[in-house]
Scaffold this motif. Structure first.
Motif, PDB file in Angstrom:
ATOM      1  N   PRO A  44       0.804  -1.231   0.000  1.00 17.93           N
ATOM      2  CA  PRO A  44       0.000   0.000   0.000  1.00 17.93           C
ATOM      3  C   PRO A  44       0.833   1.276   0.000  1.00 17.93           C
ATOM      4  CG  PRO A  44      -0.069  -1.094   2.144  1.00 17.93           C
ATOM      5  CD  PRO A  44       0.580  -2.043   1.200  1.00 17.93           C
ATOM      6  N   LEU A  45       2.006   1.270   0.653  1.00 12.99           N
ATOM      7  CA  LEU A  45       2.811   2.485   0.701  1.00 12.99           C
ATOM      8  C   LEU A  45       3.373   2.832  -0.670  1.00 12.99           C
ATOM      9  CD1 LEU A  45       4.666   1.888   4.081  1.00 12.99           C
ATOM     10  CD2 LEU A  45       2.705   3.372   3.631  1.00 12.99           C
ATOM     11  N   PHE A  46       3.877   1.821  -1.382  1.00 15.08           N
ATOM     12  CA  PHE A  46       4.344   2.054  -2.752  1.00 15.08           C
ATOM     13  C   PHE A  46       3.204   2.581  -3.606  1.00 15.08           C
ATOM     14  CE2 PHE A  46       4.707   0.673  -7.126  1.00 15.08           C
ATOM     15  CZ  PHE A  46       5.989   1.066  -7.488  1.00 15.08           C
ATOM     16  N   LEU A  47       2.020   1.995  -3.462  1.00 14.16           N
ATOM     17  CA  LEU A  47       0.886   2.402  -4.286  1.00 14.16           C
ATOM     18  C   LEU A  47       0.432   3.821  -3.954  1.00 14.16           C
ATOM     19  CD1 LEU A  47      -1.144  -0.952  -4.281  1.00 14.16           C
ATOM     20  CD2 LEU A  47       0.331  -0.023  -6.085  1.00 14.16           C
ATOM     21  N   TRP A  48       0.478   4.197  -2.676  1.00 18.26           N
ATOM     22  CA  TRP A  48       0.186   5.578  -2.305  1.00 18.26           C
ATOM     23  C   TRP A  48       1.183   6.525  -2.979  1.00 18.26           C
ATOM     24  CZ3 TRP A  48      -3.565   8.378  -0.239  1.00 18.26           C
ATOM     25  CH2 TRP A  48      -4.554   7.752   0.527  1.00 18.26           C
ATOM     26  N   GLY A  49       2.467   6.151  -2.922  1.00 15.82           N
ATOM     27  CA  GLY A  49       3.479   6.977  -3.560  1.00 15.82           C
ATOM     28  C   GLY A  49       3.289   7.054  -5.065  1.00 15.82           C
ATOM     29  N   THR A  86       2.865  14.909   0.096  1.00 16.35           N
ATOM     30  CA  THR A  86       1.437  14.561   0.081  1.00 16.35           C
ATOM     31  C   THR A  86       1.232  13.099   0.459  1.00 16.35           C
ATOM     32  OG1 THR A  86       0.973  16.220  -1.627  1.00 16.35           O
ATOM     33  CG2 THR A  86      -0.622  14.435  -1.354  1.00 16.35           C
ATOM     34  N   ALA A  87       2.039  12.211  -0.132  1.00 15.29           N
ATOM     35  CA  ALA A  87       1.900  10.783   0.170  1.00 15.29           C
ATOM     36  C   ALA A  87       2.273  10.475   1.615  1.00 15.29           C
ATOM     37  CB  ALA A  87       2.769   9.969  -0.788  1.00 15.29           C
ATOM     38  N   LEU A  88       3.323  11.108   2.117  1.00 14.58           N
ATOM     39  CA  LEU A  88       3.722  10.897   3.512  1.00 14.58           C
ATOM     40  C   LEU A  88       2.645  11.387   4.480  1.00 14.58           C
ATOM     41  CD1 LEU A  88       7.482  11.964   3.313  1.00 14.58           C
ATOM     42  CD2 LEU A  88       6.645   9.669   3.852  1.00 14.58           C
ATOM     43  N   ALA A  89       2.065  12.551   4.166  1.00 10.91           N
ATOM     44  CA  ALA A  89       1.020  13.094   5.030  1.00 10.91           C
ATOM     45  C   ALA A  89      -0.227  12.219   4.986  1.00 10.91           C
ATOM     46  CB  ALA A  89       0.680  14.519   4.601  1.00 10.91           C
ATOM     47  N   ALA A  90      -0.578  11.736   3.792  1.00  6.19           N
ATOM     48  CA  ALA A  90      -1.783  10.916   3.640  1.00  6.19           C
ATOM     49  C   ALA A  90      -1.658   9.587   4.373  1.00  6.19           C
ATOM     50  CB  ALA A  90      -2.072  10.681   2.159  1.00  6.19           C
ATOM     51  N   THR A  91      -0.453   9.075   4.497  1.00  5.69           N
ATOM     52  CA  THR A  91      -0.240   7.791   5.174  1.00  5.69           C
ATOM     53  C   THR A  91       0.152   7.949   6.636  1.00  5.69           C
ATOM     54  OG1 THR A  91       1.989   7.800   4.197  1.00  5.69           O
ATOM     55  CG2 THR A  91       0.315   6.470   3.107  1.00  5.69           C
ATOM     56  N   GLY A  92       0.135   9.190   7.143  1.00  2.00           N
ATOM     57  CA  GLY A  92       0.296   9.424   8.571  1.00  2.00           C
ATOM     58  C   GLY A  92       1.712   9.518   9.088  1.00  2.00           C
ATOM     59  N   PHE A  93       2.699   9.702   8.211  1.00  2.00           N
ATOM     60  CA  PHE A  93       4.080   9.695   8.682  1.00  2.00           C
ATOM     61  C   PHE A  93       4.525  11.018   9.305  1.00  2.00           C
ATOM     62  CE2 PHE A  93       4.370   5.973   5.900  1.00  2.00           C
ATOM     63  CZ  PHE A  93       5.017   5.110   6.757  1.00  2.00           C
ATOM     64  N   PHE A  94       3.684  12.036   9.281  1.00  2.00           N
ATOM     65  CA  PHE A  94       4.038  13.298   9.930  1.00  2.00           C
ATOM     66  C   PHE A  94       3.341  13.463  11.278  1.00  2.00           C
ATOM     67  CE2 PHE A  94       4.751  15.137   5.460  1.00  2.00           C
ATOM     68  CZ  PHE A  94       6.076  14.765   5.488  1.00  2.00           C
ATOM     69  N   ARG A  95       2.525  12.488  11.655  1.00  2.00           N
ATOM     70  CA  ARG A  95       1.762  12.634  12.903  1.00  2.00           C
ATOM     71  C   ARG A  95       2.650  12.619  14.125  1.00  2.00           C
ATOM     72  NH1 ARG A  95      -2.927   8.298  11.170  1.00  2.00           N
ATOM     73  NH2 ARG A  95      -3.837   9.581   9.499  1.00  2.00           N
ATOM     74  N   ALA A 145       9.749   3.287   0.750  1.00  2.00           N
ATOM     75  CA  ALA A 145       8.831   2.656  -0.199  1.00  2.00           C
ATOM     76  C   ALA A 145       7.944   3.699  -0.871  1.00  2.00           C
ATOM     77  CB  ALA A 145       7.977   1.606   0.511  1.00  2.00           C
ATOM     78  N   ILE A 146       7.539   4.706  -0.112  1.00  2.00           N
ATOM     79  CA  ILE A 146       6.736   5.786  -0.685  1.00  2.00           C
ATOM     80  C   ILE A 146       7.559   6.568  -1.706  1.00  2.00           C
ATOM     81  CG2 ILE A 146       5.633   7.999  -0.160  1.00  2.00           C
ATOM     82  CD1 ILE A 146       4.643   6.777   2.439  1.00  2.00           C
ATOM     83  N   LEU A 147       8.816   6.851  -1.378  1.00  2.00           N
ATOM     84  CA  LEU A 147       9.690   7.553  -2.320  1.00  2.00           C
ATOM     85  C   LEU A 147       9.849   6.783  -3.622  1.00  2.00           C
ATOM     86  CD1 LEU A 147      10.336   9.345   0.135  1.00  2.00           C
ATOM     87  CD2 LEU A 147      12.743   9.242  -0.522  1.00  2.00           C
ATOM     88  N   ILE A 148      10.019   5.470  -3.517  1.00  2.00           N
ATOM     89  CA  ILE A 148      10.157   4.648  -4.719  1.00  2.00           C
ATOM     90  C   ILE A 148       8.879   4.721  -5.553  1.00  2.00           C
ATOM     91  CG2 ILE A 148      10.424   2.290  -5.584  1.00  2.00           C
ATOM     92  CD1 ILE A 148      12.223   1.711  -3.217  1.00  2.00           C
ATOM     93  N   GLY A 149       7.724   4.679  -4.907  1.00  2.00           N
ATOM     94  CA  GLY A 149       6.469   4.763  -5.633  1.00  2.00           C
ATOM     95  C   GLY A 149       6.313   6.073  -6.379  1.00  2.00           C
ATOM     96  N   VAL A 150       6.622   7.180  -5.701  1.00  2.00           N
ATOM     97  CA  VAL A 150       6.534   8.496  -6.344  1.00  2.00           C
ATOM     98  C   VAL A 150       7.474   8.562  -7.544  1.00  2.00           C
ATOM     99  CG1 VAL A 150       7.021  10.951  -6.061  1.00  2.00           C
ATOM    100  CG2 VAL A 150       5.791   9.714  -4.267  1.00  2.00           C
ATOM    101  N   THR A 151       8.702   8.117  -7.351  1.00  2.00           N
ATOM    102  CA  THR A 151       9.699   8.222  -8.407  1.00  2.00           C
ATOM    103  C   THR A 151       9.383   7.306  -9.578  1.00  2.00           C
ATOM    104  OG1 THR A 151      11.320   8.702  -6.679  1.00  2.00           O
ATOM    105  CG2 THR A 151      12.185   8.209  -8.865  1.00  2.00           C
ATOM    106  N   ALA A 152       8.854   6.123  -9.300  1.00  2.00           N
ATOM    107  CA  ALA A 152       8.514   5.190 -10.375  1.00  2.00           C
ATOM    108  C   ALA A 152       7.526   5.808 -11.349  1.00  2.00           C
ATOM    109  CB  ALA A 152       7.939   3.906  -9.781  1.00  2.00           C
ATOM    110  N   ALA A 153       6.616   6.641 -10.837  1.00  2.00           N
ATOM    111  CA  ALA A 153       5.630   7.285 -11.709  1.00  2.00           C
ATOM    112  C   ALA A 153       6.142   8.601 -12.279  1.00  2.00           C
ATOM    113  CB  ALA A 153       4.339   7.530 -10.919  1.00  2.00           C
ATOM    114  N   LEU A 154       6.776   9.406 -11.454  1.00  2.00           N
ATOM    115  CA  LEU A 154       7.091  10.780 -11.841  1.00  2.00           C
ATOM    116  C   LEU A 154       8.387  10.912 -12.630  1.00  2.00           C
ATOM    117  CD1 LEU A 154       6.177  13.690 -11.724  1.00  2.00           C
ATOM    118  CD2 LEU A 154       7.170  13.884  -9.442  1.00  2.00           C
ATOM    119  N   ALA A 155       9.291   9.946 -12.513  1.00  2.00           N
ATOM    120  CA  ALA A 155      10.563  10.042 -13.233  1.00  2.00           C
ATOM    121  C   ALA A 155      10.358  10.132 -14.738  1.00  2.00           C
ATOM    122  CB  ALA A 155      11.460   8.843 -12.907  1.00  2.00           C
TER     123      ALA A 155
END
Length: 242
Positions: free
Chosen positions: A11-16, A47-56, A119-129
Motif C-alpha cells: 500500500p505504501l508504494f501504491l500511495w506513492g 502529500t503521500a507521507l502526510a496521507a499515510t500518517g508519517f508526519f503525525r 517505499a513511498i519515495l520509490i512509488g513516487v519516483t517510479a511514476a514521476l521520473a
C-alpha cells in the motif's frame, strides 16, 4: 524478487505511485512553463507521507535508545544533502540523472531497517521520473535539487534510526549522486550509470549491513575511490581505441 514484488504491491508504494502519477499529469499540464521536477516530486512525496500518517509523530525522530540523532549524524546528513543536490544539478540535463536518483532511492530502501518511508519515495519516483527522463523541460533546478536532497536525508535519518550502519549506508548512497557527477567520466553516460549503480550497491548492501560504523565508512570510502579510478582508466582506454 519476492521482496521487490512485495514492495510494488504494498500500500505504501501504491500511495506513492498515485501521488507521483498526479505529479506526472501536473508536469505535463504545465510543460510550457518548464516545471521544476524536484519541486513537483517533493510535493508528491510530502502529500503521500502526510496521507499515510508519517508526519503525525513530528518531523524529528528519536534514536534507537530514545535519544535524538547525534550531531555527527546531522552533520553527515547535511553533507549528503549538499552532495546530492550538486549531483542532481550536474546530471539534470542527462538521462542518467533520473536513473541515478531512482537508484539512490533504491539504495536507501535496501539499507535502512525501517523501509516504509523509502517505499513511498520509490512509488513516487517510479511514476514521476517519466517527466524527467525523456524530456528537457522538467529537469530539477536548484530549488528542486535541494528539496530532493532534504527529503532523502529525512527519510534516511528516520528510517535508519534503528541501525547506525544502515543510516551511513543510506547517507552514503545519497552522497554518491555528487561523487558520480564529479569523479566519474561524464563524457560517457553509460560508465557514469554503471559506476553509480556499483557504488550505491556497495554503500547500501555491503557498508550499510556491516557490523560497525568505522567498517562501513572504510568500505564505502575505499569503494568510492576505487570505482572512480577504475572507470577513469577504462574511459582513457576507450578514448585511445576510438
Amino acid at each position: 524478487m519476492a521482496v521487490v514484488a512485495d514492495l510494488i504491491t504494498g500500500p505504501l508504494f501504491l500511495w506513492g505511485a498515485g501521488a507521483g502519477l498526479v505529479g506526472l499529469l501536473l508536469s505535463y499540464g504545465l510543460r510550457r512553463r518548464e516545471p521544476d521536477w524536484g519541486l513537483v516530486w517533493g510535493a508528491a512525496v510530502v502529500t503521500a507521507l502526510a496521507a499515510t500518517g508519517f508526519f503525525r509523530g513530528g518531523l524529528v525522530g528519536s534514536g534507537p535508545r530514545g535519544a535524538s540523532s547525534p550531531l555527527w549524524h546531522i552533520a553527515m546528513a547535511v553533507l549528503a544533502v549538499m552532495f546530492a543536490a550538486y549531483g542532481i544539478q550536474r546530471l539534470r540535463t542527462n538521462w542518467v540523472g533520473a536513473i541515478a536518483v531512482t537508484v539512490t532511492i533504491g539504495g536507501i530502501w535496501a539499507t535502512v531497517p525501517d523501509t516504509e518511508r523509502a517505499a513511498i519515495l520509490i512509488g513516487v519516483t517510479a511514476a514521476l521520473a517519466w517527466a524527467w527522463w525523456p524530456t528537457d523541460w522538467a529537469s530539477p533546478r536548484f530549488a528542486g535539487s535541494l528539496v530532493i536532497g532534504l527529503l532523502l536525508a529525512w527519510v534516511a535519518l528516520r528510517g535508519g534510526e534503528g541501525r547506525e550502519t544502515g543510516l551511513l549506508g543510506a547517507l552514503g548512497s545519497m552522497t554518491m549522486l555528487g561523487w558520480s557527477a564529479f569523479a566519474l567520466p561524464q563524457s560517457r553516460p553509460g560508465l557514469v550509470l554503471l559506476g553509480h549503480v556499483a557504488l550505491v550497491a556497495v554503500w547500501s548492501r555491503w557498508a550499510g549491513l556491516s557490523t560497525s560504523s568505522l567498517t562501513a565508512l572504510a568500505i564505502g570510502v575505499s569503494a568510492s575511490v576505487a570505482v572512480a579510478l577504475v572507470l577513469q582508466l577504462v574511459n582513457r582506454l576507450m578514448s585511445r581505441q576510438a
